[in-house]
Design an enzyme around this catalytic site. Sequence first.
Site, PDB file in Angstrom:
ATOM      1  N   ALA A  90      29.899  40.064  47.535  1.00 55.82           N
ATOM      2  CA  ALA A  90      31.184  40.047  48.246  1.00 55.82           C
ATOM      3  C   ALA A  90      31.858  38.685  48.108  1.00 55.82           C
ATOM      4  O   ALA A  90      31.184  37.651  47.994  1.00 55.82           O
ATOM      5  CB  ALA A  90      30.953  40.368  49.722  1.00 55.82           C
ATOM      6  N   HIS A  91      33.162  38.716  48.109  1.00 56.52           N
ATOM      7  CA  HIS A  91      33.996  37.510  48.097  1.00 56.52           C
ATOM      8  C   HIS A  91      33.766  36.648  46.853  1.00 56.52           C
ATOM      9  O   HIS A  91      33.936  35.438  46.890  1.00 56.52           O
ATOM     10  CB  HIS A  91      33.783  36.677  49.373  1.00 56.52           C
ATOM     11  CG  HIS A  91      33.880  37.485  50.619  1.00 56.52           C
ATOM     12  ND1 HIS A  91      35.073  38.013  51.064  1.00 56.52           N
ATOM     13  CD2 HIS A  91      32.911  37.898  51.481  1.00 56.52           C
ATOM     14  CE1 HIS A  91      34.853  38.705  52.168  1.00 56.52           C
ATOM     15  NE2 HIS A  91      33.541  38.654  52.436  1.00 56.52           N
ATOM     16  N   ARG A  92      33.352  37.282  45.766  1.00 49.50           N
ATOM     17  CA  ARG A  92      33.100  36.618  44.485  1.00 49.50           C
ATOM     18  C   ARG A  92      31.991  35.563  44.584  1.00 49.50           C
ATOM     19  O   ARG A  92      31.962  34.597  43.830  1.00 49.50           O
ATOM     20  CB  ARG A  92      34.388  36.030  43.895  1.00 49.50           C
ATOM     21  CG  ARG A  92      35.462  37.102  43.687  1.00 49.50           C
ATOM     22  CD  ARG A  92      36.597  36.684  42.812  1.00 49.50           C
ATOM     23  NE  ARG A  92      36.209  36.171  41.523  1.00 49.50           N
ATOM     24  CZ  ARG A  92      35.837  36.894  40.451  1.00 49.50           C
ATOM     25  NH1 ARG A  92      35.767  38.196  40.547  1.00 49.50           N
ATOM     26  NH2 ARG A  92      35.544  36.312  39.320  1.00 49.50           N
ATOM     27  N   LEU A  93      31.058  35.756  45.517  1.00 51.05           N
ATOM     28  CA  LEU A  93      29.913  34.854  45.681  1.00 51.05           C
ATOM     29  C   LEU A  93      28.730  35.437  44.911  1.00 51.05           C
ATOM     30  O   LEU A  93      27.660  35.680  45.446  1.00 51.05           O
ATOM     31  CB  LEU A  93      29.583  34.675  47.172  1.00 51.05           C
ATOM     32  CG  LEU A  93      30.742  34.152  48.041  1.00 51.05           C
ATOM     33  CD1 LEU A  93      30.337  34.120  49.501  1.00 51.05           C
ATOM     34  CD2 LEU A  93      31.193  32.789  47.556  1.00 51.05           C
ATOM     35  N   HIS A  94      28.955  35.687  43.624  1.00 49.93           N
ATOM     36  CA  HIS A  94      28.007  36.396  42.775  1.00 49.93           C
ATOM     37  C   HIS A  94      26.700  35.630  42.597  1.00 49.93           C
ATOM     38  O   HIS A  94      26.639  34.419  42.806  1.00 49.93           O
ATOM     39  CB  HIS A  94      28.627  36.650  41.394  1.00 49.93           C
ATOM     40  CG  HIS A  94      30.006  37.208  41.449  1.00 49.93           C
ATOM     41  ND1 HIS A  94      30.329  38.330  42.171  1.00 49.93           N
ATOM     42  CD2 HIS A  94      31.156  36.781  40.878  1.00 49.93           C
ATOM     43  CE1 HIS A  94      31.617  38.585  42.035  1.00 49.93           C
ATOM     44  NE2 HIS A  94      32.150  37.655  41.262  1.00 49.93           N
TER      45      HIS A  94
END
Length: 192
Positions: free
Chosen positions: A169-173
């Site tokens: 989520a939220h580009r917190l890959h």
Amino acid sequence: MADDPFALFDDWFAQARAAEPNDPNAMALATADAEGRPSVRMVLLKGHGADGFVFYTNREGRKAADLAANAQAALLFHWKSLRRQVRVEGAVARASDAESDAYFASRSRDSQLGAWASDQSRPLDARTTFEARFAEVQARFEGGEVPRPPFWGGYRVVPDRIEFWSDRAHRLHERRLFARAGDGWTEGLLYP
């Protein structure tokens, strides 16, 4: 968590085969020619293991020319339904004739005939030209086995880097990088 990139790939690939609606073995293959101009296209993974990732193609087409000039490639598997990617980078070597023969024999007859009929990546004046060549090849091999064309075979990407990317989520890959170190691998994380 697996510390062997090939075991981790096997696990993720099994999940992709179960979840992806089409071609879970599809991968983007990036090559570069002698001048460094990149090219990317989709191909199908047809074998993999600790010795690398194998695909098959016409060895007189553009990707083969790129690989002859620059025997390095990158692969990308994107499994959208799983929200995962695997990136592979490394040297490329030809698969053996025996390996290429065995895979070619497993293909459908029409796929075998298509390999003979196609001048892959070269200009085609009209679809009817290709269809006529296909019909000629059908007649040529009617009633018999279709041998592997001498200009067709496999390539193996022998990785020196394998990255496993998981969507968060939220580009917190999450990104796990395995890099070849002698006969083994080092593992680390990358910022998203």
